[in-house]
Design an enzyme around this catalytic site. Structure first.
Site, mmCIF file in Angstrom:
data_model
loop_
_atom_site.group_PDB
_atom_site.id
_atom_site.type_symbol
_atom_site.label_atom_id
_atom_site.label_comp_id
_atom_site.label_asym_id
_atom_site.label_seq_id
_atom_site.Cartn_x
_atom_site.Cartn_y
_atom_site.Cartn_z
ATOM 1 N N GLY A 79 0.802 -1.213 0.000
ATOM 2 C CA GLY A 79 0.000 0.000 0.000
ATOM 3 C C GLY A 79 0.837 1.265 0.000
ATOM 4 O O GLY A 79 2.059 1.236 -0.187
ATOM 5 N N ARG A 80 0.163 2.389 0.250
ATOM 6 C CA ARG A 80 0.800 3.692 0.135
ATOM 7 C C ARG A 80 0.785 4.400 1.490
ATOM 8 O O ARG A 80 1.029 3.768 2.519
ATOM 9 C CB ARG A 80 0.115 4.460 -0.988
ATOM 10 C CG ARG A 80 0.347 3.724 -2.319
ATOM 11 C CD ARG A 80 -0.581 4.132 -3.433
ATOM 12 N NE ARG A 80 -0.055 5.204 -4.245
ATOM 13 C CZ ARG A 80 -0.496 5.492 -5.459
ATOM 14 N NH1 ARG A 80 -1.457 4.771 -6.009
ATOM 15 N NH2 ARG A 80 0.010 6.510 -6.127
ATOM 16 N N THR A 82 -0.767 6.030 4.835
ATOM 17 C CA THR A 82 -1.973 6.009 5.660
ATOM 18 C C THR A 82 -1.724 6.857 6.902
ATOM 19 O O THR A 82 -0.582 7.097 7.301
ATOM 20 C CB THR A 82 -2.362 4.589 6.104
ATOM 21 O OG1 THR A 82 -1.281 4.022 6.861
ATOM 22 C CG2 THR A 82 -2.663 3.701 4.917
ATOM 23 N N CYS A 180 -3.906 6.460 0.989
ATOM 24 C CA CYS A 180 -3.851 5.269 0.136
ATOM 25 C C CYS A 180 -3.773 5.616 -1.342
ATOM 26 O O CYS A 180 -4.148 4.820 -2.200
ATOM 27 C CB CYS A 180 -5.038 4.348 0.410
ATOM 28 S SG CYS A 180 -5.109 3.746 2.105
#
Length: 231
Positions: A79-80, A82, A180
């Site tokens: 993921g990116r 958060t 995200c």
């Protein structure tokens, strides 16, 4: 009448009341995963909160860190960027997929379903969104908004990291990142939707639906197409 499944003895359910620093949580989670691999510990669900911080997943784009007003930690998960902070329920999952089908895609699918079911108990109609990561609902303005996030890593078939659900966080804190990597939709929370912003109520709903979530992992085996009845 459908009777709920009993809570599994092989899984520890841990809830921390005080905020836990992110590096401490990460080290604890990784140590637990290693102990599960060697047969020295039970699987675990760990529910907690963090002080305000941002985490960067393996696909994080530095351009999406708009305002690093809080500490930024490399998470080591997929993921990116958060945000985590007070008023947000974090769930870290150390689940042994070697005993539950060895299927990461099934795990993620049913993790989403578990979050959706728990939110449903609080009166929130949450859902997946095609092509977008996370758990979604409609905010009071009728906009599609994100209420939950998930990101995992699997090491020797034991899961690490997990999910977050916005109970009553300061939503302005999300403004320091592109959450995200999705900039076209707002974030929301249980409180913003006018539902019960009780962490204890969400925890109870998560615990009530956990045995069914776990049983679906075992039943699904190696292919998501086998899980149609559980969707």
């Amino acid at each position: 009448m459908v009777h709920p499944l009993p809570f599994p003895d092989q899984v520890e359910w841990r809830v921390d009341a005080a905020p836990v620093d992110y590096p401490q949580a990460l080290a604890d989670m990784e140590a637990r995963a290693a102990a599960i691999v060697t047969g020295d510990a039970r699987e675990r669900v760990w529910l907690l909160e963090h002080p305000p911080l941002y985490t960067a997943g393996t696909s994080a784009d530095p351009a999406e860190l708009i305002d690093p007003r809080f500490p930024v930690h490399d998470a080591g998960r997929g993921g990116r960027y958060t945000y985590h902070g007070p008023g947000q329920r974090i769930g870290y999952l150390n689940i042994d997929l070697a005993q539950r089908g060895k299927d990461v895609r099934n795990f993620v699918h049913h993790l989403e379903g578990w979050m959706i079911a728990a939110l449903g108990d609080l009166g929130i109609a949450a859902r997946r969104a095609e092509g977008r990561i996370g758990i979604w609902t409609d905010d009071p303005q009728g906009r599609e908004a994100k209420i939950g996030a998930l990101g995992i890593r699997v090491r020797r078939w034991v899961t690490l990291h997990g999910f977050s659900i916005n109970v009553d966080p300061d939503l302005s804190h999300f403004g320091g990142i592109v959450p995200c990597g999705i900039s076209d939709y707002p974030v929301t929370s249980i409180a913003a939707l006018g539902a019960n912003p009780s962490m204890a109520a969400l925890d109870a709903a998560l615990k009530a639906h956990f045995p069914a979530f776990l049983s679906r992992l075992a039943r699904c085996g190696s292919g998501l197409e086998q899980c149609g009845s559980a969707r």
